[in-house]
Design an enzyme around this catalytic site. Structure first.
Site, PDB file in Angstrom:
ATOM      1  N   GLU B 201       0.852  -1.204   0.000  1.00  0.00           N
ATOM      2  CA  GLU B 201       0.000   0.000   0.000  1.00  0.00           C
ATOM      3  C   GLU B 201       0.877   1.239   0.000  1.00  0.00           C
ATOM      4  O   GLU B 201       0.642   2.205  -0.729  1.00  0.00           O
ATOM      5  CB  GLU B 201      -0.922  -0.010   1.227  1.00  0.00           C
ATOM      6  CG  GLU B 201      -1.963   1.118   1.247  1.00  0.00           C
ATOM      7  CD  GLU B 201      -1.471   2.407   1.892  1.00  0.00           C
ATOM      8  OE1 GLU B 201      -0.382   2.407   2.521  1.00  0.00           O
ATOM      9  OE2 GLU B 201      -2.162   3.432   1.751  1.00  0.00           O
ATOM     10  N   GLU B 202       1.921   1.193   0.832  1.00  0.00           N
ATOM     11  CA  GLU B 202       2.726   2.381   1.078  1.00  0.00           C
ATOM     12  C   GLU B 202       3.535   2.839  -0.134  1.00  0.00           C
ATOM     13  O   GLU B 202       4.018   3.967  -0.153  1.00  0.00           O
ATOM     14  CB  GLU B 202       3.673   2.127   2.268  1.00  0.00           C
ATOM     15  CG  GLU B 202       2.960   1.771   3.564  1.00  0.00           C
ATOM     16  CD  GLU B 202       2.290   2.973   4.241  1.00  0.00           C
ATOM     17  OE1 GLU B 202       2.326   4.089   3.673  1.00  0.00           O
ATOM     18  OE2 GLU B 202       1.732   2.804   5.342  1.00  0.00           O
ATOM     19  N   HIS B 312       3.981   6.956  10.436  1.00  0.00           N
ATOM     20  CA  HIS B 312       5.208   6.927   9.632  1.00  0.00           C
ATOM     21  C   HIS B 312       6.429   7.404  10.419  1.00  0.00           C
ATOM     22  O   HIS B 312       7.403   7.872   9.849  1.00  0.00           O
ATOM     23  CB  HIS B 312       5.067   7.725   8.320  1.00  0.00           C
ATOM     24  CG  HIS B 312       4.036   7.131   7.400  1.00  0.00           C
ATOM     25  ND1 HIS B 312       3.852   7.548   6.101  1.00  0.00           N
ATOM     26  CD2 HIS B 312       3.126   6.151   7.581  1.00  0.00           C
ATOM     27  CE1 HIS B 312       2.889   6.836   5.542  1.00  0.00           C
ATOM     28  NE2 HIS B 312       2.418   5.983   6.430  1.00  0.00           N
TER      29      HIS B 312
END
Lengths: 341, 344
Positions: B201-202, B312
């Site tokens: 996803e990232e 993050h």
């Protein structure tokens, strides 16, 4: 070097005990428990740890100093939303703080995170870092709950999990100057095994990071004839010119410069050569920026030299030293002291 | 109710984008025997089809991503230091002077030039990634290469804390979403639905795209975490969402305009069931809904997120209550969507 495993455990023990300038209690106690094995050890009214070795009536009194405080932060206020506002306690590197896990020592020990804005909310992106006294710690509590557990004056330290790296290197917050303290604990161990002709005091001084008041007042009280100050100094790393640092693994950095004693430096270097141990010189043009500055001008003056353990990433959670350098420094100092008549 | 001990195991596992093996293994172990079909596809997505008590009127997909942001070793220098690149949008301000683990086991630190040796304007700036490096203590390239190679994955060396009703940990984004879905799979469902634990996803919503292709949903619920900016010195208007104020519902972000009816439905369900919830007060960020809603012929998509500070970074922060309430809302919403026809 078979002692390195024990030495590592000692360093990790010291690094796990918190102690910021003016609040060194836990670190001092951990050090005191170790030092007591070798000589009478007290903690004075300034928070200095003092261990006496050798012959108190001897003409020469050698002071061996390392500082027991490490940099940290201090809570200034709890704001309306429960965030703890902070100020630096010693020269904290502001760049490493945002988003960092920290430990707050209030009525209980709690984990917090230094507030940081998400990048999309920062004007100009991620570039600028606020000064420390504009930062806050998030303990995840509302003001009421936070006020029950924390108060202005409480200390905050970077969270650290001491780790072993390759090649005898270790990393932890607080190696400045627990590495130096470990050197002196090791010296005390080695010195206690043989009769000493001189009077030796091992001093683990308070408040170095905020002006060296611990060492200065201890030197005044102790009136040594000479002193060796064991701190840490810069080891080469990218972005720092080689001309400005020593190297990890190359032994203690013996200070040379106008404010410290050249003969002592040369004698220490000679001892190192006789023992076939590595050493390096650290040349400074003015004062040293260590406890030596306060000790050398104590009373009528004291002959003093610095011996620093090379260290990377100073004043961050990620400080790195080489255990072999700690051991080498301890051995050189021990041999030097043994040779004093 | 979702198990925080499982969340701890998942957060402590390493799963930087493209290297989700450890996380996938835990998830497969947890869902084994609890569903009619469990498959792992070419990219590593885990796709679980579970029957419920009844056949749904809408083919529903739930999605959470297994991957986290991290670093990847690009080059080993002659002096034994490692150069790296970011995997996903790591906040680079948090890199400097940070302890890390290579391959989850080799300790290292991200180096930082000492402040004492910097010019005063340097002290204020965060260091660009190109000037950063990882020090694992190696004295030369040869020594480093016996432990680490280019392509190796690096994560923050962090810890998991659950004191005072919060959870502070690495990788809450999106192991929190994964745990919520696992808990649903382990229980009884009112309708058949498909759960996708997706990869990458990232780095661009990649696993979700291929999962959506395989599932071909008519509707989707993305279970995520989202940035809460309710921290010191942030204007009330810029806080986006708040920790402790319930699951977050988004109407729009940089990749998706969410299905308006489902968004409102979620709010209503929350209200009618005494589940706190809050809108995401910004058009910012993005998640797998971006890939899912526009996959194939399209799917009506909504996202339910747990508000998370310091996304993050080495330690995110969420509220335990929000985590449990997000699950409650997702369950209600899934049931309601599955019970209705897909078109208005």
């Amino acid at each position: 070097m078979e002692n390195l495993q024990n030495l590592k455990e000692l360093v990790f023990l010291l690094c796990s005990a918190p102690g910021t300038p003016g609040d060194e209690h836990a670190a001092a106690q951990a050090a005191q428990e170790e030092l007591e094995k070798y000589g009478r050890t007290v903690v004075d009214h300034m928070g200095n740890v003092l261990c006496e070795l050798g012959d108190p009536s001897a003409a020469r009194h050698i002071l061996l100093d390392a500082h027991i405080d490490q940099i940290g932060m201090i809570v200034t206020t709890i704001d309306a939303e429960g965030f703890l506002r902070i100020a630096p306690c010693g020269g904290v590197d502001r760049r490493v703080l945002p988003g960092s896990p920290v430990v707050v020592y209030g009525k209980e020990k709690a984990f917090g995170i230094v507030c940081c804005l998400p990048p999309h909310l920062v004007e100009g992106g991620e570039d600028k870092v606020a000064p420390v006294d504009k930062m806050a710690v998030d303990v995840g509590m509302e003001k009421e709950q936070a006020s029950k557990l924390f108060a202005p004056g409480d200390r905050v330290l970077l969270y650290s999990n001491p780790r072993t790296l390759l090649s005898n290197r270790i990393t932890s917050a607080g190696l400045d100057d627990r590495a130096g303290a470990a050197v002196l604990l090791r010296c005390a161990e080695l010195l206690s095994r043989k009769p000493l002709r001189s009077h030796v005091t091992v001093l683990l001084s308070s408040r170095e990071e905020v002006g060296g008041q611990g060492a200065r007042t201890a030197a005044y009280s102790l009136q040594p004839t000479e002193a060796i100050v064991v701190d840490v100094s810069f080891a080469s790393q990218p972005g720092v010119p080689e001309t400005k640092c020593g190297k990890l693994g190359m032994g203690p950095m013996i200070g040379l410069g106008p404010s410290i004693d050249r003969c002592m430096a040369e004698d220490l270097a000679e001892v190192a050569r006789d023992l076939e141990l590595p050493y390096q010189f650290e040349v400074m043009g003015g004062e040293t920026g260590t406890n030596a500055d306060g000790i050398t001008t104590s009373r009528e003056g004291v002959c003093c030299v610095t011996m620093s353990v090379p260290l990377r990433y100073m004043h961050t959670t990620a400080e790195v030293v080489d255990l072999a350098d700690i051991e080498t420094t301890a051995q050189i100092i021990t041999e030097y002291v043994m040779g004093v008549k | 109710m979702a198990d925080i001990a499982l969340l701890k195991r998942l957060c402590e596992a390493n799963g930087v984008s493209g290297s989700e093996e450890e996380v996938r293994a835990i998830i497969l172990g947890e869902v084994k025997g609890c569903a009619e079909s469990i498959e792992v596809d070419a990219l590593g997505n885990v796709i679980v089809f579970k029957q419920g008590r009844r056949t749904p009127r809408t083919r529903l997909m739930l999605s959470a991503h297994m991957d986290e942001v991290g670093l990847i070793v690009t080059h080993i220098m002659a002096d034994g230091l490692l150069k790296f690149a970011e995997v996903g949008g790591i906040d680079r301000r948090v890199l400097c002077g940070t302890p890390v683990l290579v391959n989850g086991e080799i300790p290292g630190v991200v180096g930082a030039k000492p402040i004492h040796l910097m010019k005063s304007d340097e002290r204020e700036k965060s260091v660009p990634v190109e000037d950063l490096y990882i020090d694992i203590g190696a004295t030369d390239k040869e020594e480093a290469e016996s432990f680490v190679l280019p392509g190796d994955i690096v994560t923050f060396d962090s810890f998991f804390d659950t004191s005072h009703g919060k959870i502070k940990s690495r990788a809450l984004d999106d192991r929190a979403g994964c745990v919520i879905m696992i808990d649903m799979i382990k229980g009884e469902l009112p309708y058949d639905m498909t759960f996708a634990f997706v990869v990458q996803e990232e780095i661009g919503l990649r696993g979700a795209k291929t999962a959506a292709y395989q599932i071909s949903p008519q509707a989707a619920i993305v279970v995520e975490t989202t940035t809460a900016a309710d921290v010191a010195d942030v204007d009330e208007n810029k806080r986006v969402c708040r920790v402790g104020k319930g699951p977050v519902l988004s109407f729009m972000d940089r990749h998706t305009v969410y299905d308006k009816e489902y968004y409102k439905l979620a709010m209503e369900l929350a209200q009618n069931n005494n589940i706190p919830c809050q809108p995401k007060e910004a058009v910012a960020g993005g998640n797998d809904a971006g890939a899912i809603h526009s996959a194939g012929s399209g799917a009506r998509t909504v996202a339910v997120s747990v508000a998370c500070r310091y996304l993050h970074a080495p330690m995110g922060l969420i509220s335990q209550e929000d985590f449990h309430n997000a699950e409650k809302l997702v369950m209600k919403l899934a049931e309601e969507i599955a019970s209705r026809p897909p078109t208005r």
